[in-house]
Motif scaffolding. Structure first.
Motif, PDB file in Angstrom:
ATOM      1  N   ASP A 623       0.848  -1.199   0.000  1.00 22.01           N
ATOM      2  CA  ASP A 623       0.000   0.000   0.000  1.00 22.01           C
ATOM      3  C   ASP A 623       0.878   1.240   0.000  1.00 22.01           C
ATOM      4  OD1 ASP A 623      -2.409  -1.340   0.041  1.00 22.01           O
ATOM      5  OD2 ASP A 623      -2.634  -1.249   2.227  1.00 22.01           O
ATOM      6  N   GLU A 624       0.263   2.343  -0.424  1.00 24.10           N
ATOM      7  CA  GLU A 624       0.903   3.654  -0.309  1.00 24.10           C
ATOM      8  C   GLU A 624      -0.028   4.570   0.469  1.00 24.10           C
ATOM      9  OE1 GLU A 624       3.553   5.731  -3.359  1.00 24.10           O
ATOM     10  OE2 GLU A 624       1.622   6.741  -3.642  1.00 24.10           O
ATOM     11  N   VAL A 625       0.474   5.110   1.561  1.00 24.77           N
ATOM     12  CA  VAL A 625      -0.293   6.009   2.428  1.00 24.77           C
ATOM     13  C   VAL A 625       0.111   7.443   2.108  1.00 24.77           C
ATOM     14  CG1 VAL A 625      -0.752   6.718   4.799  1.00 24.77           C
ATOM     15  CG2 VAL A 625      -0.460   4.285   4.259  1.00 24.77           C
ATOM     16  N   ALA A 626      -0.868   8.287   1.809  1.00 23.08           N
ATOM     17  CA  ALA A 626      -0.617   9.706   1.565  1.00 23.08           C
ATOM     18  C   ALA A 626      -1.012  10.494   2.807  1.00 23.08           C
ATOM     19  CB  ALA A 626      -1.416  10.185   0.356  1.00 23.08           C
ATOM     20  N   ALA A 627      -0.158  11.420   3.209  1.00 22.00           N
ATOM     21  CA  ALA A 627      -0.434  12.175   4.429  1.00 22.00           C
ATOM     22  C   ALA A 627       0.268  13.518   4.383  1.00 22.00           C
ATOM     23  CB  ALA A 627       0.026  11.388   5.658  1.00 22.00           C
ATOM     24  N   HIS A 628      -0.187  14.419   5.249  1.00 22.52           N
ATOM     25  CA  HIS A 628       0.524  15.662   5.541  1.00 22.52           C
ATOM     26  C   HIS A 628       1.110  15.516   6.938  1.00 22.52           C
ATOM     27  CE1 HIS A 628      -1.926  18.225   2.477  1.00 22.52           C
ATOM     28  NE2 HIS A 628      -0.892  17.617   1.920  1.00 22.52           N
ATOM     29  N   LEU A 629       2.388  15.854   7.074  1.00 20.07           N
ATOM     30  CA  LEU A 629       3.085  15.644   8.347  1.00 20.07           C
ATOM     31  C   LEU A 629       3.914  16.869   8.685  1.00 20.07           C
ATOM     32  CD1 LEU A 629       3.699  13.236  10.418  1.00 20.07           C
ATOM     33  CD2 LEU A 629       5.898  13.084   9.216  1.00 20.07           C
ATOM     34  N   PRO A 630       3.811  17.382   9.928  1.00 20.06           N
ATOM     35  CA  PRO A 630       4.662  18.510  10.320  1.00 20.06           C
ATOM     36  C   PRO A 630       6.144  18.114  10.227  1.00 20.06           C
ATOM     37  CG  PRO A 630       2.873  18.206  11.896  1.00 20.06           C
ATOM     38  CD  PRO A 630       2.859  17.007  10.987  1.00 20.06           C
ATOM     39  N   GLN A 631       6.966  19.005   9.708  1.00 18.49           N
ATOM     40  CA  GLN A 631       8.392  18.707   9.594  1.00 18.49           C
ATOM     41  C   GLN A 631       9.013  18.451  10.963  1.00 18.49           C
ATOM     42  OE1 GLN A 631      10.596  21.273   6.955  1.00 18.49           O
ATOM     43  NE2 GLN A 631      12.537  20.823   7.966  1.00 18.49           N
ATOM     44  N   ALA A 632       8.478  19.070  11.995  1.00 15.41           N
ATOM     45  CA  ALA A 632       8.999  18.865  13.341  1.00 15.41           C
ATOM     46  C   ALA A 632       8.844  17.416  13.800  1.00 15.41           C
ATOM     47  CB  ALA A 632       8.278  19.793  14.323  1.00 15.41           C
ATOM     48  N   GLU A 633       7.955  16.666  13.154  1.00 13.61           N
ATOM     49  CA  GLU A 633       7.702  15.273  13.539  1.00 13.61           C
ATOM     50  C   GLU A 633       8.428  14.277  12.641  1.00 13.61           C
ATOM     51  OE1 GLU A 633       5.995  14.465  16.148  1.00 13.61           O
ATOM     52  OE2 GLU A 633       5.130  16.406  16.660  1.00 13.61           O
ATOM     53  N   MET A 634       9.252  14.780  11.743  1.00 10.39           N
ATOM     54  CA  MET A 634       9.858  13.901  10.739  1.00 10.39           C
ATOM     55  C   MET A 634      11.176  13.279  11.196  1.00 10.39           C
ATOM     56  SD  MET A 634      11.228  14.915   6.951  1.00 10.39           S
ATOM     57  CE  MET A 634      12.110  13.749   5.921  1.00 10.39           C
ATOM     58  N   TYR A 635      11.849  13.881  12.159  1.00 13.88           N
ATOM     59  CA  TYR A 635      13.247  13.562  12.425  1.00 13.88           C
ATOM     60  C   TYR A 635      13.543  12.059  12.423  1.00 13.88           C
ATOM     61  CZ  TYR A 635      17.376  12.458  15.109  1.00 13.88           C
ATOM     62  OH  TYR A 635      18.553  11.887  15.513  1.00 13.88           O
ATOM     63  N   ASP A 636      12.920  11.287  13.305  1.00 15.97           N
ATOM     64  CA  ASP A 636      13.219   9.851  13.386  1.00 15.97           C
ATOM     65  C   ASP A 636      12.078   8.994  12.832  1.00 15.97           C
ATOM     66  OD1 ASP A 636      11.396  10.383  15.348  1.00 15.97           O
ATOM     67  OD2 ASP A 636      12.403   9.238  16.918  1.00 15.97           O
ATOM     68  N   LEU A 637      11.286   9.582  11.949  1.00 19.89           N
ATOM     69  CA  LEU A 637      10.173   8.834  11.357  1.00 19.89           C
ATOM     70  C   LEU A 637      10.671   7.583  10.651  1.00 19.89           C
ATOM     71  CD1 LEU A 637       7.167   8.589  10.488  1.00 19.89           C
ATOM     72  CD2 LEU A 637       7.767   9.948   8.472  1.00 19.89           C
ATOM     73  N   ILE A 638      11.752   7.692   9.893  1.00 20.49           N
ATOM     74  CA  ILE A 638      12.235   6.539   9.133  1.00 20.49           C
ATOM     75  C   ILE A 638      12.679   5.420  10.075  1.00 20.49           C
ATOM     76  CG2 ILE A 638      14.610   7.405   8.937  1.00 20.49           C
ATOM     77  CD1 ILE A 638      12.606   5.426   6.288  1.00 20.49           C
ATOM     78  N   VAL A 639      13.216   5.777  11.224  1.00 15.18           N
ATOM     79  CA  VAL A 639      13.666   4.762  12.187  1.00 15.18           C
ATOM     80  C   VAL A 639      12.473   3.956  12.690  1.00 15.18           C
ATOM     81  CG1 VAL A 639      14.825   4.394  14.390  1.00 15.18           C
ATOM     82  CG2 VAL A 639      15.623   6.200  12.855  1.00 15.18           C
ATOM     83  N   GLU A 640      11.415   4.662  13.095  1.00 12.39           N
ATOM     84  CA  GLU A 640      10.239   3.968  13.617  1.00 12.39           C
ATOM     85  C   GLU A 640       9.507   3.211  12.510  1.00 12.39           C
ATOM     86  OE1 GLU A 640       6.481   4.851  16.629  1.00 12.39           O
ATOM     87  OE2 GLU A 640       7.869   6.462  16.091  1.00 12.39           O
ATOM     88  N   LEU A 641       9.470   3.791  11.316  1.00 12.71           N
ATOM     89  CA  LEU A 641       8.804   3.118  10.198  1.00 12.71           C
ATOM     90  C   LEU A 641       9.493   1.792   9.877  1.00 12.71           C
ATOM     91  CD1 LEU A 641       6.737   3.128   7.853  1.00 12.71           C
ATOM     92  CD2 LEU A 641       8.440   4.369   6.504  1.00 12.71           C
ATOM     93  N   ARG A 642      10.814   1.811   9.815  1.00 11.03           N
ATOM     94  CA  ARG A 642      11.533   0.562   9.543  1.00 11.03           C
ATOM     95  C   ARG A 642      11.345  -0.445  10.664  1.00 11.03           C
ATOM     96  NH1 ARG A 642      16.778   3.838   7.342  1.00 11.03           N
ATOM     97  NH2 ARG A 642      16.123   4.033   5.145  1.00 11.03           N
ATOM     98  N   SER A 643      11.300   0.043  11.888  1.00 14.08           N
ATOM     99  CA  SER A 643      11.082  -0.848  13.022  1.00 14.08           C
ATOM    100  C   SER A 643       9.727  -1.544  12.932  1.00 14.08           C
ATOM    101  CB  SER A 643      11.182  -0.049  14.325  1.00 14.08           C
ATOM    102  OG  SER A 643      10.895  -0.858  15.436  1.00 14.08           O
ATOM    103  N   LEU A 644       8.723  -0.826  12.442  1.00 11.22           N
ATOM    104  CA  LEU A 644       7.365  -1.393  12.330  1.00 11.22           C
ATOM    105  C   LEU A 644       7.229  -2.351  11.152  1.00 11.22           C
ATOM    106  CD1 LEU A 644       5.011   1.670  12.968  1.00 11.22           C
ATOM    107  CD2 LEU A 644       5.349  -0.298  14.447  1.00 11.22           C
ATOM    108  N   THR A 645       8.077  -2.216  10.125  1.00 17.66           N
ATOM    109  CA  THR A 645       7.859  -2.924   8.859  1.00 17.66           C
ATOM    110  C   THR A 645       9.012  -3.850   8.485  1.00 17.66           C
ATOM    111  OG1 THR A 645       8.812  -1.106   7.562  1.00 17.66           O
ATOM    112  CG2 THR A 645       6.443  -1.016   8.004  1.00 17.66           C
ATOM    113  N   MET A 646       9.766  -4.330   9.468  1.00 21.40           N
ATOM    114  CA  MET A 646      10.895  -5.235   9.228  1.00 21.40           C
ATOM    115  C   MET A 646      11.942  -4.611   8.296  1.00 21.40           C
ATOM    116  SD  MET A 646       8.978  -8.936   8.877  1.00 21.40           S
ATOM    117  CE  MET A 646      10.533  -9.818   8.777  1.00 21.40           C
ATOM    118  N   GLY A 647      12.013  -3.282   8.326  1.00 26.22           N
ATOM    119  CA  GLY A 647      13.051  -2.594   7.578  1.00 26.22           C
ATOM    120  C   GLY A 647      12.707  -2.255   6.146  1.00 26.22           C
ATOM    121  N   VAL A 648      11.523  -2.649   5.648  1.00 25.61           N
ATOM    122  CA  VAL A 648      11.247  -2.464   4.223  1.00 25.61           C
ATOM    123  C   VAL A 648      10.419  -1.217   3.921  1.00 25.61           C
ATOM    124  CG1 VAL A 648      11.446  -4.916   3.734  1.00 25.61           C
ATOM    125  CG2 VAL A 648       9.200  -3.964   4.293  1.00 25.61           C
TER     126      VAL A 648
END
Length: 687
Positions: A623-648
């Motif tokens: 799936d592809e999720v479209a969203a608007h996200l404050p830049q202040a909340e972006m810093y470690d987003l990729i870290v948590e996203l990979r943690s939730l999705t087995m790195g993919v």
């Protein structure tokens, strides 16, 4: 001059997830072919792959390493690729220059999902590939379960080439499904043929039938034989495997334990017998120029402490010679690589992967040809991965600031998935990459190679401010000195503009109350004030109109009217209800469907606005999720996203708009900003 080399040439990438054992497999391949006398171990930091200090410090691949050997009359160049998703750009850049790839994975069905992006890239580029299920001595899943899991992430059918033989928990050999011959492994030696175990005959028959059925989908003659219950010959099966693998129609699967050399020789035999050679790959990719004209492509750029710049190059056609001019640059030397060791060459022919020194101005992905014959079109190159993680960097020694931009330029030549910017609002140097480890490796290189130790901190959020209501203000500047004085007097109307309109200045002066030559000074004063508004941030979406004023025949000047305008802005802006704005990003997050609900919660928990989600085009089960996200909340987003999705999981983003910061959060931001450069910078307002 022709395209063929004296010995056959085959270039093979070794790819797969982190910790699957790719570097160990390379060491085994080099050992059994006699290219090295003694196998190294990743733990001992003495392998041919992972030769960079940054790799050995972390005991993980952080860049591609090439090594050549000969086997069966063919020169193999193996390219060991990083497994961490943070260094995937290295892998993709290398894959476009090889003839085949070995996908290494563990016998753990739950981890197979991590291969999905890699399989997608291989299939999109039609790169022939086979799977080597490594570490079979530590298998936690049954072979057929792993095979089934692999099928779920590959758009090409998987073909079992072998069936493992185990005694209890220990793997002791395999059955070749083509010849139906069983073999027992021996450490450091070829496997011995043994009788096929009767206890495995039914499993072997089922696996072989599956192999033949897949091959029959691409061979009508084989299909007829199977329908008539005729057992096809080994030669016919091998011919089908060679043709189908070369056309990227199937993915053969092998098993073994690279650390013990188990299964490595059969893997080599399959590469020798079934993988496409360099000439076949070149024909499949097509050519731009005549076969006699040198044509090559840069797969990787290195900056070495001793030899300077080295470009790892795939020669697609023609012959490259030492001293030749490519793309207007004279070749400084040709080398065959064995990790960090170099062996000089006088020529390199079509089909080889070699290193060329001192190709200044040439970047990774560039197409190379002779100076008088530029290519009519660039060879396709891997798409650059968008950066998703950032750190602000400053040299530990202030005098090193002048060297930083040059070092960063070289750093980006080595690794195109990095990016850097000098932010216009915060004035920070920001280094962008694919994750924290990726940036730490880059910082290590700055320190080791360029003697530039860095201090880091989280980047400042580039907040802005605006106003909610209009006002009129008056500013008068009067300064008397011994000679001419200074006098300026203005009346300004200040009002908010719709979001995204920026700044607008106009004047409605009548009767010459402010002479024309002084009006530019008024606009300059207004603009200078808006750089740091009453909250301490750049002001946007404001209209200012000069409506009235007065002047002195002697004492007035453009400078005096600039000061009067600043006074009027200082008085008026505080009455306009200034409010804080934060940048909002448009973000598209790609994840396997099983993780969509978790990702929706992740975005919502970071003050994100979900715009919707749908099946990702061209990605089965994603799936592809479209969203608007404050830049202040972006810093470690990729870290948590990979943690939730087995790195993919991954995302793309772009700046979209500004919106008001929620009141309680705005109070915290403004409180942290007080006292920083008299309110003139963002201070501690980090991501």
């Amino acid at each position: 001059m022709n395209n063929k080399v004296e010995v056959g040439s085959r270039n093979v990438a070794i790819v797969g997830p982190y910790l699957s054992g790719k570097t160990t497999l390379l060491e085994s391949l080099l050992s059994v072919t006699g290219a090295i006398n003694r196998k190294g171990r990743v733990q001992d930091r003495n392998t041919v792959g992972d030769s960079a200090a940054e790799a050995r410090d972390r005991q993980m691949s952080v860049e591609i390493n090439a090594a050549s050997t000969e086997y069966g009359g063919v020169r193999f160049t193996f390219v060991d690729c990083p497994g961490s998703v943070e260094f995937a750009q290295e892998t993709y850049n290398a894959l476009i220059g090889v003839d085949a790839a070995i996908v290494v994975c563990e016998a753990v069905s739950d981890r197979v999902l991590t291969l999905a992006p890699l399989f997608k890239f291989l299939d999109d580029w039609e790169i022939p590939h086979l799977v080597f299920i490594n570490k079979m001595d530590r298998a936690t899943s049954h072979y057929m379960d792993v095979l089934q899991a692999l099928k779920s992430v590959s758009s090409r059918p998987l073909v079992p080439h072998q069936y493992p033989i185990a005694q209890g928990e220990e793997i002791v050999g395999f059955i070749d499904l083509v010849s139906e011959q069983a073999y027992h492994y021996h450490p450091g030696a070829p496997a011995d043929p043994v009788p096929l175990p009767e206890a495995l005959r039914s499993e072997e028959q089922a696996a072989r039938a599956e192999m033949l059925e897949v091959l029959a989908d691409f061979d009508d003659h084989l299909l007829e034989e199977l329908l008539e219950e005729i057992n096809p010959s080994e030669e016919e099966i091998l011919q089908d495997l060679k043709m189908d693998l070369g056309a990227d129609l199937i993915v053969p699967v092998f098993v073994g334990v690279a650390e013990q050399d188990y299964g490595v020789r059969p893997l080599l035999e399959a590469l020798l017998r079934e993988a496409p050679d360099a000439e076949t790959t070149a024909e499949h990719r097509g050519t731009v120029l005549s076969a006699k004209t040198p044509l090559a492509q840069v797969l990787k750029t290195y900056y070495t402490p001793q030899g300077g710049k080295l470009s790892l190059v795939r020669v697609w056609q023609g012959t490259i010679s030492d001293g030749m001019t490519l793309n207007g640059v004279r070749v400084g030397g040709l080398y065959r690589l064995m990790g960090q060791q170099t062996h000089s060459l006088t020529t390199a022919q079509a089909g080889e992967i070699i290193a060329i020194s001192r190709l200044e101005g040439v970047r990774t992905g560039d197409t190379l040809t002779t100076a008088d014959s530029q290519p009519t079109a660039e060879l396709p190159k891997a798409e650059h991965m968008a950066p998703v993680f950032a750190l602000a960097i400053t040299p530990e020694k202030r005098n090193d600031e002048v060297k930083l931009s040059g070092a960063l330029t070289k750093l980006l030549e080595e690794d195109p998935s990095l990016a850097w910017e000098q932010h216009g609002d915060t004035h920070e140097v920001i280094l962008w990459g694919q994750g924290d480890i990726h940036l730490q490796v880059a910082l290590d290189r700055l320190r080791r190679k360029y003697n530039l130790p860095m201090s880091t901190h989280l980047p400042q959020v580039p907040y802005k401010e605006t106003i909610r209501k209009p006002t009129s203000s008056h500013g008068r500047y009067k300064h008397q000195t011994g000679g001419h004085g200074q006098f300026g007097d203005v009346h300004l109307d200040i009002k908010p503009l719709p979001r995204g309109e920026g700044f607008n200045f106009k004047e409605t002066i009548v009767g010459g109350v402010v002479p024309r030559q002084y009006i530019p000074g008024v606009e300059t004063g207004v603009r200078e004030f808006l750089v740091h508004g009453p909250l301490g941030f750049p002001v946007v979406d404001v209209a200012v109109t000069l409506t009235n004023g007065s002047y002195h025949n002697v004492d007035s000047s453009e400078q005096a009217f600039k000061q009067a305008a600043r006074i009027a802005m200082q008085e008026g802006m505080t009455q306009c209800e200034p409010t804080l704005l934060e940048p909002i990003l448009a973000i598209a997050i790609s994840i396997p469907t099983d993780f969509t609900s978790k990702v929706l919660k992740l975005v919502s928990g970071r003050r994100g606005q979900i715009l919707g989600y749908a099946a990702k085009e061209g990605w089965h089960g994603w799936d592809e999720v479209a969203a608007h996200l404050p830049q202040a909340e972006m810093y470690d987003l990729i870290v948590e996203l990979r943690s939730l999705t087995m790195g993919v999981g991954y995302f793309h983003w772009e700046a979209h708009h500004l919106q008001e910061v929620p009141e309680k959060l705005a109070e915290k931001v403004l409180a942290s900003n007080i006292g920083n450069n008299n309110g003139s910078s963002n201070g501690n307002n980090r991501h």
